[in-house]
Design an enzyme around this catalytic site. Structure first.
Site, PDB file in Angstrom:
ATOM      1  CE1 TYR A  96      -4.256   1.353   0.166  1.00 17.21           C
ATOM      2  CE2 TYR A  96      -3.432   2.707   1.955  1.00 17.21           C
ATOM      3  CZ  TYR A  96      -4.411   2.418   1.034  1.00 17.21           C
ATOM      4  OH  TYR A  96      -5.543   3.192   0.961  1.00 17.21           O
ATOM      5  NE  ARG A 225     -21.817 -14.273  -3.899  1.00 17.54           N
ATOM      6  CZ  ARG A 225     -20.917 -13.411  -3.444  1.00 17.54           C
ATOM      7  NH1 ARG A 225     -20.480 -13.499  -2.222  1.00 17.54           N
ATOM      8  NH2 ARG A 225     -20.440 -12.459  -4.224  1.00 17.54           N
ATOM      9  N   GLY A 294     -11.056  -0.270  -6.289  1.00 17.70           N
ATOM     10  CA  GLY A 294     -10.495  -1.492  -5.718  1.00 17.70           C
ATOM     11  C   GLY A 294     -10.192  -2.483  -6.825  1.00 17.70           C
ATOM     12  CD1 TRP A 319      -6.967   5.301  -1.771  1.00 18.04           C
ATOM     13  CD2 TRP A 319      -5.189   6.484  -2.391  1.00 18.04           C
ATOM     14  NE1 TRP A 319      -5.929   4.921  -0.968  1.00 18.04           N
ATOM     15  CE2 TRP A 319      -4.822   5.638  -1.325  1.00 18.04           C
ATOM     16  CE3 TRP A 319      -4.216   7.315  -2.943  1.00 18.04           C
ATOM     17  CZ2 TRP A 319      -3.533   5.597  -0.793  1.00 18.04           C
ATOM     18  CZ3 TRP A 319      -2.933   7.283  -2.419  1.00 18.04           C
ATOM     19  CH2 TRP A 319      -2.591   6.433  -1.359  1.00 18.04           C
TER      20      TRP A 319
END
Lengths: 389, 389
Positions: A96, A225, A294, A319
């Site tokens: 990061y 899922r 992301g 961000w």
């Protein structure tokens, strides 16, 4: 049809928090960690720290951190709750861009977001008082700890009236990210349509709720899922207009349904990357903006040339850390006020979550690591949150 | 060290045009097609047409097109030269968003860009006169033909003083694209650095020359090839500050050289896609803009998530056709005036090229198709241009 009933992988502890979230005001039954203590003698000043970058399970340790004495210009705070966000994990892994300061013999404290309570103030401190709720203003503060000493200008005071502590502890990253992305890229009007992937992520849930509050429709793409229908129903309960799988997002008949929902979408929010980013970019109309915040798939964005040239696509990034660095405390306070008003009105709830107590038990380190492992495994199990009761 | 000497695949015909380009004024020796004819009786009104989408070599035909009689409000024009741009080929293949109008028994005329000369004007036409140089204002006009009839508002008059006809014939797509991309996305100052791939393309050459004229430095990425050094030298001759191969663009030492050239680049121009787009995006500093105007590799853009989030990359598209649709004729004229002034000053030359005469010889169709095949094979051989002498 209660909120708690909808939690896909509910545990007794989760149910407790979700039940509380129904009335948004902290329940005395659940909020033992909200003791109005003005000292911290009863609980050692423990913290989850690391002294080198690496896999969190290898480098993180529960450490006793000495708290410097109170001075005239400092305050002492006690953390109430702090989530495990993906950025926290990347920071420990060393990938990061915001790097912590490693201090001799202590290292750095994990975590960048959390709610704290002021427990002592120096004589010269006038803008904070004991009992105030505060959040750190800068990334890298270190929130996975029980106590901290700092200057008042490192903290932002929250108007805690009628707001759940878990919303307050998780508001400055995910809901603020959702708020800015819905506000700052495209001028959205009621009835407009926004597309997002990772619709069940922390930000995803905030996007759905804020959009609902502002009369904006959402198309939410999530991974397929076994409990897809259950997750989809949960997202619809908090306001999602459409929930579709990645596979369906590529189908012309689904694109046609998106077209029928309203004007062609001009905003798509991406936290996945790879083909998932391609899918939501393709659902945009002319002059669309794809905003990336992301990259859960760890794959780069794959974007057809024709979208840029012939559909005038703009692909940008967001961000939250940079926004905070480039905007004033007053602008931040305005945003938080608006979000808290929505929370007080029951229109913005804390994310689906699982809490872990950082109580100083013999196995506390293993317990903490287990939570971090869960957070790393993906976001389907809900946000992992440390509570310091 | 003359311009013509630098042409990598020079032919006698190319040398002729390049020699002429040295003084930018049409030479009477070479410009036989600039006869000041006010009728077209001598040369049949032939055109390169197609009636269905498909591979150009299969669907294109040389056709005799009837020219409607002159009316009070129309003009007759005779084309001087018209290039083969990638978009022209995509249009014939049916993959381009601007679709031609197929007329019964004629089909559509190929080509979207070209220089024409007014050869007759209706009595009511006041703003054009015989001998004026004009270019079509809209895409889809059909420029691969000898003659056309149209309304004056379908044409833009050029100030031809001191400008080569080949610059005029190729100015509205490539140099205008370069001009807009250098002007409209990032506010560039003298000394700033721009990165581009396809540096030897028509647009690439224009970017280098305009940047040079405006004191902006260029880093030009081109594909590796046997005559790389020769091409690199040609590009340096027209003003390129750095020419690097795709392979070198990924090397840290080359990125370091780019850093030494000036402030971190904030503008990258992409006409290739795939990993080439990734390479130039990575050379950008913070807050960079990647502008895509072509996709020669036929691969989508591949862009790392981290560039968007942590370096605030913005990826956009540019399409000259849309700019023309959304801007006034006056704005276009202002841009062309500025470009023509640069051309008159010898700072903007026609692109490396190869010309093919659309003279009505027995093998004219095969000759035209051969040019189109060359244009389709890539841009290393220079721009293919039809001349209607």
């Amino acid at each position: 049809m209660s909120w708690s009933k909808r939690i896909p992988t509910a545990t007794p502890r989760m149910a407790c928090f979700h039940k509380r979230s129904l009335n948004t005001v902290p329940s005395p039954v659940c909020v033992g960690y909200l003791r109005k203590s003005s000292t911290f003698a009863r609980s050692p000043a423990i913290a989850l720290t690391y002294s080198q970058y690496g896999p969190p399970e290898k480098v993180l340790n529960i450490t006793k951190v000495p708290l410097p004495p109170l001075t005239r210009s400092t305050v002492h705070i006690r953390f109430v709750a702090a989530p495990i966000n993906p950025a926290d994990i990347n920071q420990i892994q060393g990938t990061y861009p915001v790097k912590p300061q490693f201090k001799d013999g202590l290292g750095a404290v994990g975590g960048n977001e959390g709610l704290a309570e002021v427990i002592a103030t120096g004589d010269d401190v006038t803008d904070l008082k004991v009992g105030d709720w505060v959040i750190p203003t800068a990334s890298g503060f270190g929130t996975w700890r029980k106590h901290a000493s700092c200057k008042p200008d490192e903290l932002l005071k929250l108007n805690k009236h009628g707001v759940s502590p878990l919303i307050a502890a998780t508001i400055s990253v995910n809901p603020c990210t959702a708020y800015r992305m819905l506000r700052d890229f495209v001028s959205l009007k009621p009835g407009d349509v926004v597309v997002q992937n990772g619709g069940n992520s922390g930000v995803g849930q905030s996007v759905i709720q804020l959009a609902k509050a502002w009369n904006i429709k959402t198309v939410n793409v999530i991974r397929n899922r076994p409990n897809f229908d259950e997750i989809a129903e949960n997202l619809q309960d908090i306001g999602a207009d459409m929930v579709i799988s990645e596979e369906d997002a590529r189908k012309p008949e689904v694109a046609a349904k998106v077209k029928n929902l309203g004007p062609p979408p001009r905003l798509a929010l991406n936290c996945v990357g790879g083909k998932s980013a391609t899918n939501i970019a393709r659902l945009l109309g002319h002059d669309g903006h794809l905003v990336t915040y992301g990259g859960m798939s760890k794959e780069p964005l794959i974007l057809p040339t024709s979208l840029f040239i012939f559909k005038n696509l703009t692909s940008q990034g967001f961000w939250m850390t940079r926004w905070y660095e480039t905007h004033s405390k007053a602008e931040r306070a305005t945003m938080l006020d608006e979000l808290f008003q929505l929370a007080q009105a029951g229109k913005l709830r804390e994310p689906w979550h699982d809490t872990t107590s950082l109580r100083d038990a013999p196995n506390i380190q293993e317990t903490a690591i287990a939570s971090i492992r869960k957070a790393m495994s993906g976001f389907s199990g809900g946000k992992q949150i440390f509570v310091m009761d």
